[in-house]
Design a protein around this motif. Structure first.
Motif, short mmCIF file in Angstrom:
data_model
loop_
_atom_site.label_atom_id
_atom_site.label_comp_id
_atom_site.label_asym_id
_atom_site.label_seq_id
_atom_site.Cartn_x
_atom_site.Cartn_y
_atom_site.Cartn_z
N ILE A 120 -12.97 -20.58 -1.49
CA ILE A 120 -12.62 -20.55 -2.91
C ILE A 120 -12.03 -19.20 -3.30
O ILE A 120 -11.02 -19.13 -3.99
CB ILE A 120 -13.88 -20.83 -3.77
CG1 ILE A 120 -14.43 -22.23 -3.43
CG2 ILE A 120 -13.55 -20.73 -5.25
CD1 ILE A 120 -15.83 -22.47 -3.98
N GLY A 121 -12.65 -18.14 -2.84
CA GLY A 121 -12.29 -16.80 -3.32
C GLY A 121 -10.93 -16.30 -2.84
O GLY A 121 -10.19 -15.69 -3.61
N VAL A 122 -10.59 -16.56 -1.56
CA VAL A 122 -9.32 -16.03 -1.05
C VAL A 122 -8.12 -16.63 -1.79
O VAL A 122 -7.26 -15.89 -2.27
CB VAL A 122 -9.23 -16.20 0.48
CG1 VAL A 122 -7.84 -15.85 0.98
CG2 VAL A 122 -10.27 -15.31 1.16
N THR A 125 -2.64 -12.43 -7.81
CA THR A 125 -1.69 -11.33 -7.60
C THR A 125 -0.38 -11.60 -8.33
O THR A 125 0.45 -10.72 -8.46
CB THR A 125 -1.36 -11.12 -6.10
OG1 THR A 125 -0.86 -12.35 -5.58
CG2 THR A 125 -2.58 -10.70 -5.32
N ARG A 126 -0.18 -12.84 -8.80
CA ARG A 126 1.09 -13.18 -9.46
C ARG A 126 1.06 -12.80 -10.94
O ARG A 126 2.07 -12.81 -11.60
CB ARG A 126 1.39 -14.69 -9.36
CG ARG A 126 1.27 -15.23 -7.95
CD ARG A 126 2.47 -14.81 -7.12
NE ARG A 126 2.01 -14.46 -5.77
CZ ARG A 126 2.76 -14.53 -4.70
NH1 ARG A 126 4.01 -14.90 -4.79
NH2 ARG A 126 2.27 -14.19 -3.52
N SER A 127 -0.12 -12.52 -11.49
CA SER A 127 -0.16 -12.21 -12.93
C SER A 127 -1.27 -11.20 -13.22
O SER A 127 -2.44 -11.45 -12.96
CB SER A 127 -0.38 -13.50 -13.72
OG SER A 127 -1.09 -13.23 -14.90
N LYS A 128 -0.87 -10.08 -13.75
CA LYS A 128 -1.82 -9.00 -14.01
C LYS A 128 -2.88 -9.41 -15.03
O LYS A 128 -4.06 -9.10 -14.88
CB LYS A 128 -1.06 -7.77 -14.54
CG LYS A 128 -0.77 -6.73 -13.47
CD LYS A 128 -0.84 -5.32 -14.06
CE LYS A 128 -1.05 -4.29 -12.95
NZ LYS A 128 0.15 -4.11 -12.13
N SER A 129 -2.46 -10.13 -16.10
CA SER A 129 -3.41 -10.44 -17.16
C SER A 129 -4.43 -11.45 -16.65
O SER A 129 -5.63 -11.35 -16.90
CB SER A 129 -2.68 -10.98 -18.39
OG SER A 129 -2.08 -12.21 -18.09
N LEU A 130 -3.94 -12.43 -15.87
CA LEU A 130 -4.85 -13.41 -15.28
C LEU A 130 -5.83 -12.68 -14.35
O LEU A 130 -7.03 -12.96 -14.34
CB LEU A 130 -4.04 -14.45 -14.51
CG LEU A 130 -4.85 -15.59 -13.90
CD1 LEU A 130 -5.50 -16.41 -15.01
CD2 LEU A 130 -3.95 -16.48 -13.04
N ARG A 165 -11.92 -9.72 -5.33
CA ARG A 165 -11.42 -8.37 -5.58
C ARG A 165 -10.75 -7.78 -4.33
O ARG A 165 -9.65 -7.25 -4.38
CB ARG A 165 -12.56 -7.45 -6.03
CG ARG A 165 -12.08 -6.08 -6.49
CD ARG A 165 -13.24 -5.17 -6.76
NE ARG A 165 -14.17 -5.21 -5.64
CZ ARG A 165 -15.47 -4.94 -5.73
NH1 ARG A 165 -16.00 -4.62 -6.88
NH2 ARG A 165 -16.24 -5.00 -4.67
N ASN A 166 -11.41 -7.92 -3.18
CA ASN A 166 -10.82 -7.36 -1.96
C ASN A 166 -9.51 -8.06 -1.60
O ASN A 166 -8.56 -7.42 -1.17
CB ASN A 166 -11.81 -7.45 -0.79
CG ASN A 166 -12.79 -6.30 -0.82
OD1 ASN A 166 -13.17 -5.84 -1.89
ND2 ASN A 166 -13.18 -5.83 0.34
N THR A 167 -9.48 -9.38 -1.77
CA THR A 167 -8.23 -10.10 -1.47
C THR A 167 -7.12 -9.60 -2.39
O THR A 167 -6.02 -9.28 -1.94
CB THR A 167 -8.43 -11.62 -1.69
OG1 THR A 167 -9.54 -12.03 -0.92
CG2 THR A 167 -7.19 -12.38 -1.27
N TYR A 168 -7.45 -9.52 -3.67
CA TYR A 168 -6.46 -9.10 -4.66
C TYR A 168 -5.95 -7.69 -4.36
O TYR A 168 -4.75 -7.45 -4.25
CB TYR A 168 -7.11 -9.16 -6.05
CG TYR A 168 -6.25 -8.60 -7.16
CD1 TYR A 168 -5.17 -9.32 -7.65
CD2 TYR A 168 -6.54 -7.36 -7.75
CE1 TYR A 168 -4.38 -8.82 -8.67
CE2 TYR A 168 -5.77 -6.86 -8.78
CZ TYR A 168 -4.68 -7.59 -9.23
OH TYR A 168 -3.92 -7.09 -10.24
N VAL A 169 -6.89 -6.77 -4.17
CA VAL A 169 -6.50 -5.38 -3.92
C VAL A 169 -5.68 -5.26 -2.63
O VAL A 169 -4.67 -4.58 -2.58
CB VAL A 169 -7.75 -4.47 -3.86
CG1 VAL A 169 -7.40 -3.10 -3.34
CG2 VAL A 169 -8.39 -4.38 -5.24
#
Ligand SMILES: Nc1ncnc2c1ncn2[C@@H]1O[C@H](COP(=O)(O)OP(=O)(O)OP(=O)(O)O)[C@@H](O)[C@H]1O
Ligand SMILES: [Mg+2]
Lengths: 223, 382
Positions: free
Chosen positions: A35-37, A44-49, A102-106
């Motif tokens: 789910i998380g990945v 990563t496609r939208s900063k506000s999201l 968070r780690n995936t996003y970063v």
């Protein structure tokens, strides 16, 4: 001394509870990754999201575990899963979301922009870039997030004994009930040992999934 | 062919807006290598990235082979042109072979063809295929990485190449070789190329035409020799440098100025006194001595006085060999070093082809710069 006695005398039970514990955490972590990945990649496609999703995940992570288990009961009872392993796993999945998302996003946001540009400029679709460049570079960091999630889950899962999920928490719960210290300690020690073991395994995994080219690069830089 | 029509690009909006490209129109003809030249921040990279739609036009139209890029499918558009990014941007998780074959793999080439192509490209950029194929980018020097970037951009043999300072990190010796190799290939393959550089020498050497930019404007777009001979304003004159006459000499070849039928030649068997008479009659200061179609050397009157032997025994050999395709810059350099105003030129087979003189070279330069004084008053252009 008495603790060792207890463990030796109840070896089969200790082993079975350890396996149960590992099973709950393993299932939860697998689901959490699945789910998380994708969520981490998607935001990563939208900063506000991204900030909304990360804040939500943060709320779950900061909720005291006993409270979260409590909340699970009325929510899952209508489906017949108010107690037992299901609410425990659901709660652990929620807890694990923050480190994994968070780690995936970063990690994906930190892929050097010139690599993204080069990929785009050569005509890679965004899906292809993700698969060939961004994910391979992000995977070690994602596994690091999983490592945090797994170790944390082992601790939290001990409390899930109170909603009947089983696992090593049972020793602690029953030990407290009987005011029998060796039993409590056995549970606590086994939970710690399990956490250390899983942490080491995850560290190994982290190294295994690091792309060879990156390892070579690190070696070159550090002589 | 690439055409730019009233192209403008503004980054951001409101008070922070940056106008990177103001209003540019020009055309890169099919088969031409066009240099984008100009100081840092003048918009060269921006123009390249507009061309493959990595960034979106604010105004105007760009067409590639007749197709409006804003109407094309961006992924297909980019696959159809090679792109070498300024920062090199090799994928660190992939081997050199996999980096180079990025586009061929996207296009679904079969494995054997890809392997062959990788070998070919590595050789082209002067890297030993067997030694580099399976390495990772981190194991290569900056210059070697950049060569892989160039190979990657050429991999699928696209008709159009966008190259952003592709040789900037390569050492001078290897750069010279790769430039030559690239030019040789370009003469054969005739690709349409937009090539960004800071290096005026590279621009003059490589470009069919040079586009010079300043603050988002196209200031001059011409052939290199015209830019050198007739810079449009002081900015360009300064940019190409005070030694631009020498740079023009680097572009001109011996064959463009040489005299193919000089009359001051003499056969080697002629006797010295006959030759002397010939010299004095015609008023020549020296003669080229030929034997069997080859120039054996030269003689001047002082040597011939009181001599009777054939001139071939008296001739002084030329200190250097001058070929027809040699740059005049090198010829002038020989003339200065050896204190000679005339040199014999040889053709491909080593036979005498004519002479090249200091006066011819100077005349040619004067012709090119004729009228510069009227064109150059920078004051009324600024
Ligand atoms: N993404 C961006 N956002 C805002 N401004 C930008 C962006 N990209 C470029 N610019 C600005 O546009 C102008 C032109 O930049 P560009 O990168 O095209 O210059 P360049 O000619 O390639 O320079 P260099 O020779 O240093 O590579 C610069 O002022 C730069 O700051
Ligand atoms: Mg640039």
């Amino acid at each position: 001394m008495e603790v060792i006695h207890f463990m030796v005398n109840n070896a089969a039970r200790c082993f079975q509870l350890t396996l149960e514990h590992l099973w709950i955490v393993g299932v939860a972590c697998t689901l959490a990754i699945l789910i998380g990945v994708p969520i981490g990649v998607a935001i990563t496609r939208s900063k506000s999201l991204a900030s909304k999703v990360l804040n939500t995940a943060n709320i779950f992570m900061t909720t005291p575990s006993i409270a979260l288990f409590g909340i699970m009961i009325p929510i899952l009872s209508p489906l017949g899963y108010g107690l037992g392993q299901v609410p425990a796993i659901v709660a652990l999945v929620l807890y694990s979301q923050l480190p994994i998302i968070r780690n995936t996003y970063v990690a994906i946001m930190n892929v050097p922009p010139e690599l993204v540009d080069a990929g785009k400029g050569l005509g890679m679709s965004s899906w292809r870039r993700l698969r060939e460049v961004e994910i391979p570079l992000a995977v070690p960091v994602i596994i690091a997030g999983l490592r945090t999630a797994a170790v944390m889950s082992i601790g939290i899962a001990a409390i899930a004994a109170y909603i009947g999920a089983g696992g090593l928490g049972v020793l602690i719960q029953q030990g407290i009930g009987r005011a029998y210290a060796p039993m409590i300690l056995s549970g606590a020690i086994l939970v710690s040992v399990l956490a250390i073991f899983v942490d080491g395994f995850m560290a190994l995994l982290e190294r295994l999934v690091t792309p060879k080219g990156i390892k070579v690069g690190r070696r070159m830089r550090h002589g | 062919m690439i055409t730019y029509e009233n192209v403008a690009k503004i980054f951001g909006s409101g008070p922070e807006a940056v106008t990177a490209i103001k209003n540019i129109s020009f055309e890169i003809e099919k088969g031409n290598l066009v240099i984008f030249l100009g100081p840092s921040g003048c918009g060269k990279t921006t123009l390249l990235r507009l061309t493959n739609r990595l960034i979106t036009l604010t105004r105007g139209t760009i067409t590639v082979n007749g197709q409006d890029v804003m109407k094309a499918d961006p992924v297909k558009l980019r696959q159809s042109m090679g792109y070498a990014i300024q920062q090199i941007g090799l994928f660190p998780n992939k081997t050199i072979a996999d980096n180079i074959s990025t586009v061929p793999r996207l296009l679904g080439w079969d494995r054997k063809k890809i392997q062959e192509r990788v070998g070919e490209l590595l050789a082209m950029v002067q890297l030993e295929p067997a030694a580099f194929r399976d390495r990772f980018p981190a194991e290569l020097s900056g210059g070697q990485q950049q060569r892989i970037g160039v190979a990657r951009c050429l991999a699928a043999n696209p008709d159009i190449l966008l190259m952003d300072e592709p040789f900037g990190a390569i050492d001078p010796i290897n750069r010279e070789e790769i430039q030559n190799e690239f030019l040789r290939l370009q003469r054969k393959l005739k690709k349409t190329i937009a090539f960004v550089t800071h290096d005026i020498h590279e621009a003059i050497k490589m470009g069919d035409k040079i586009a010079i930019f300043q603050d988002g404007n196209l200031v001059q777009y011409d052939k290199p020799e015209i830019i050198l001979a007739q810079p449009k304003n002081q900015y360009i004159a300064d940019f190409v440098g005070a030694d631009r006459a020498l740079k023009v000499l680097g572009l001109l070849r011996v064959e463009e100025v040489m005299d193919r039928n000089p009359s001051n030649v003499v056969d080697g068997k002629t006797s010295a006194n006959e030759a002397l008479k010939f010299l004095e009659d015609k008023g020549f200061r020296h003669l080229v001595v030929l034997r069997g179609g080859k120039a054996v050397g030269y003689i001047h009157p002082r040597q011939l006085k009181y001599e009777t032997s054939p001139v071939q025994d008296l001739a002084i050999a030329y200190p250097v060999r001058v070929d027809e395709d040699m740059a005049l810059r090198d010829v002038i350099s020989f003339m200065l070093m050896h204190d000679m105003r005339v040199l014999a030129v040889m053709d491909g087979d080593g036979n005498f082809a004519g002479t090249v003189t200091y006066d011819q070279i100077q005349k040619r330069i004067l012709e090119m710069y004729a009228g510069e004084d009227e064109k150059k008053p920078a004051k009324d252009q600024e």
